[in-house]
Design a protein around this motif. Structure first.
Motif, PDB file in Angstrom:
ATOM      1  N   ASP A 243       0.816  -1.316  -0.113  1.00 22.63           N
ATOM      2  CA  ASP A 243       0.096  -0.015  -0.009  1.00 22.63           C
ATOM      3  C   ASP A 243       0.895   1.198   0.013  1.00 22.63           C
ATOM      4  OD1 ASP A 243      -2.502   1.099   0.074  1.00 22.63           O
ATOM      5  OD2 ASP A 243      -2.152   1.880   2.186  1.00 22.63           O
ATOM      6  N   TRP A 281       4.738   1.105  -6.904  1.00 14.34           N
ATOM      7  CA  TRP A 281       3.482   1.255  -6.226  1.00 14.34           C
ATOM      8  C   TRP A 281       2.692   0.049  -6.571  1.00 14.34           C
ATOM      9  CZ3 TRP A 281      -0.992   5.542  -6.319  1.00 14.34           C
ATOM     10  CH2 TRP A 281      -1.674   5.603  -5.203  1.00 14.34           C
ATOM     11  N   ASN A 283       0.380  -2.906  -7.829  1.00 15.12           N
ATOM     12  CA  ASN A 283      -1.093  -3.095  -8.366  1.00 15.12           C
ATOM     13  C   ASN A 283      -1.314  -1.541  -8.693  1.00 15.12           C
ATOM     14  OD1 ASN A 283      -1.184  -5.574  -7.425  1.00 15.12           O
ATOM     15  ND2 ASN A 283      -1.364  -4.991  -5.477  1.00 15.12           N
ATOM     16  N   GLN A 284      -0.690  -0.462  -8.646  1.00 22.02           N
ATOM     17  CA  GLN A 284      -1.073   0.878  -9.178  1.00 22.02           C
ATOM     18  C   GLN A 284      -0.162   1.170 -10.300  1.00 22.02           C
ATOM     19  OE1 GLN A 284      -3.861   2.206  -7.854  1.00 22.02           O
ATOM     20  NE2 GLN A 284      -4.044   0.589  -6.545  1.00 22.02           N
ATOM     21  N   ALA A 307      -1.799  11.071  -7.713  1.00 22.91           N
ATOM     22  CA  ALA A 307      -1.910   9.777  -7.130  1.00 22.91           C
ATOM     23  C   ALA A 307      -2.762   9.775  -6.135  1.00 22.91           C
ATOM     24  CB  ALA A 307      -0.378   9.195  -6.558  1.00 22.91           C
ATOM     25  N   LYS A 310      -6.469  10.149  -7.250  1.00 25.55           N
ATOM     26  CA  LYS A 310      -7.058   9.117  -7.926  1.00 25.55           C
ATOM     27  C   LYS A 310      -7.411   7.950  -6.855  1.00 25.55           C
ATOM     28  CE  LYS A 310      -4.198   8.974 -12.250  1.00 25.55           C
ATOM     29  NZ  LYS A 310      -5.036   8.876 -12.947  1.00 25.55           N
ATOM     30  N   ARG A 311      -7.233   8.048  -5.822  1.00 25.10           N
ATOM     31  CA  ARG A 311      -7.741   7.146  -4.567  1.00 25.10           C
ATOM     32  C   ARG A 311      -8.653   7.757  -3.919  1.00 25.10           C
ATOM     33  NH1 ARG A 311      -3.534   3.225  -3.260  1.00 25.10           N
ATOM     34  NH2 ARG A 311      -4.890   2.466  -1.479  1.00 25.10           N
ATOM     35  N   TRP A 331       2.330  10.858 -14.437  1.00 27.24           N
ATOM     36  CA  TRP A 331       1.447   9.873 -14.881  1.00 27.24           C
ATOM     37  C   TRP A 331       1.251   9.325 -16.284  1.00 27.24           C
ATOM     38  CZ3 TRP A 331      -1.403   6.233 -11.608  1.00 27.24           C
ATOM     39  CH2 TRP A 331      -1.080   6.194 -10.332  1.00 27.24           C
TER      40      TRP A 331
END
Length: 469
Positions: A243, A281, A283-284, A307, A310-311, A331
């Motif tokens: 995470d 990161w 899985n991101q 970042a 986006k969460r 990005w």
């Protein structure tokens, strides 16, 4: 969401395996790069440390913030300047740092709920110290949304790695103090010698082999690599590795005798302004991605903001970028929508020498305002396709290209300053080059002026004066 931003002071990009170096300096950093995204052409807009980190935390180049020099009493960052840790804390993050830049300027502690000053009794700060201070903080805050800044000083001078690391980079059957070897003479007879005698050479002894000092640098990088592995293993032990957005970067590189620069970070050559930049990161971000386009350190702030936005984090407020920011989010480059964030970047330094530059994919133009203890032509132009080491100055033979790039540099300066005073000119005219003043202070202790040192600079003469006094 958790973000760990790691500054690796004086780490030269091309001294890492993942950037093409053949020696085993960075097996674990190479591993991290294989798990994430590596930026092949990342650059510092401003060097050295003070100016570089100010740009990183503001997302703005030094010409815009006014912080273009290092260690100057004239430097002052307005409290109204948007500052990354402050904005993240206001958004709901627990902010922490293990760092000692506060010793240099107060603004480096701004915005941190927890600021752990890593300064100690030793003249240098090693990676073991940083890890010892970091682990308890991570354990205490592992269940929170946090932003943590870590500043490792390996491999900054003095190069003093644990002895066990040296054998991989230097033949221990050789004698680095062999008086028949003269490769250290240019360094010992350089105008900057008084500074490095005190801060570096006296700690190494009378080394005669320049390659030995290069090997110590590589060994420092290898030691740092092990400390980063130890830290990463701890993230896994705490269960937060998956995470965590991990950002690893160099604040600037290091010249290892190139361009008459002996184990230091000045000059706007790629040895110093090209920096490693790696993001992971799980899985991101994609794994094993290499971005070839040009990017800059000022791009880190908008990248972190995107970042976060986006969460969907319940306790975190959306973030808006400050006005007049120079950075752009990485990005689009990471996901192949763009090659990089810039096609042309502008470079600046004001410590040992004062200079500005322009770099494109192919060309580098440098204009020197004050060469300090170095001998520099006022204008330099390099074709990076044919001369990546920047050894053949084309400023006279390719006048039109040099003129065009200089015009771009002047236009950029005028656009940002908009009639305001140039902070570099203010520094030079009011206080002089900060690092020259350091040498002058050292010389004054033995009764020498800068002008006298210019006329007859040699390590032998200085040693006699020091022994006499």
């Amino acid at each position: 969401m958790k973000t760990i931003m790691i500054s690796l002071d004086s780490l030269r990009a091309k001294r890492l395996g993942c950037y093409g170096y053949s020696k085993p300096t960075s097996p674990y950093m190479d591993h991290i790069a294989s798990e994430g995204v590596l930026f092949e052409n990342a650059f510092a807009s401003d060097i050295p440390t003070e100016a570089a980190h100010t740009s990183i935390f503001t997302g703005k180049v030094g010409l815009r913030t006014g912080i273009v020099s290092h260690g100057s009493q004239l430097n002052n960052l307005s409290k109204s300047t948007a500052w990354l840790p402050t904005m993240l804390r206001q958004a709901g993050f627990t902010t922490g740092a293990v760092d000692n830049l506060y010793q240099l300027k107060e603004w480096f502690a701004r915005g941190f709920r927890y600021y752990i000053n890593s300064v100690g009794n030793k003249r240098w700060i090693d990676g073991e110290t940083i890890n010892e201070l970091t682990k308890p903080w991570l354990r205490e805050h592992k269940d929170e949304d946090f932003f943590l800044f870590l500043h490792y000083w390996d491999p900054h001078t003095p190069y003093l790695p644990p002895k066990k690391y040296v054998a991989d980079f230097y033949d221990l059957n050789k004698d680095p103090y062999d008086k028949q070897n003269n490769s250290m003479k240019p360094a010992y007879n350089h105008l900057a010698y008084p500074f490095f005698k005190h801060h570096h050479f006296d700690l190494l002894g009378p080394v005669t082999d320049a390659e030995y000092i290069n090997a110590l640098y590589d060994a420092e990088v290898r030691y740092l690599d092990d400390k980063l592995k130890e830290l990463d293993n701890y993230l896994e032990e705490l269960g937060i590795k998956e995470d965590t957005l991990l950002i690893i970067f160099g604040d600037h590189g290091e010249s290892l005798t190139e361009h008459d620069i002996y184990w230091d970070h000045c000059g706007l050559y790629d040895t110093t302004v090209q920096v490693p930049l790696i993001m992971r990161w799980p899985n991101q971000l994609p794994s094993g991605k290499r971005v070839q386009g040009i990017v800059q350190q000022v791009d880190l702030m908008p990248t972190i903001f995107e970042a976060i936005n986006k969460r969907d984090e319940a306790n975190i407020q959306p973030l808006s970028l400050p006005e007049d920011i120079d950075g752009k989010s990485l990005w689009p480059s990471i996901f192949g929508e763009e090659e990089g964030t810039q096609s042309t970047i502008y470079l600046s330094e004001c410590a040992w020498q004062a200079a500005r530059g322009v770099r494109t994919e192919r060309y580098k133009f440098i204009r020197t305002r004050d060469s300090g203890p170095f001998t520099r032509p006022p204008r330099e132009l390099y074709d990076l396709y044919t001369d990546p080491e920047e050894t053949v100055n084309l400023a006279h033979s390719q006048r039109q290209i040099a003129k065009q790039l200089e015009h771009e540099l002047d236009t950029w300066i005028e656009r940002i300053l908009q009639g305001k005073e140039d902070p570099m000119e203010r520094q030079i005219t009011q206080d002089g080059l900060p690092f020259r003043r350091r040498i002058e202070n050292i010389l004054s202790n033995v009764g020498l002026t800068w002008e006298e040192w210019l006329e007859n600079h040699s390590s032998e003469r200085l040693e006699k004066l020091l022994n006499k006094n």
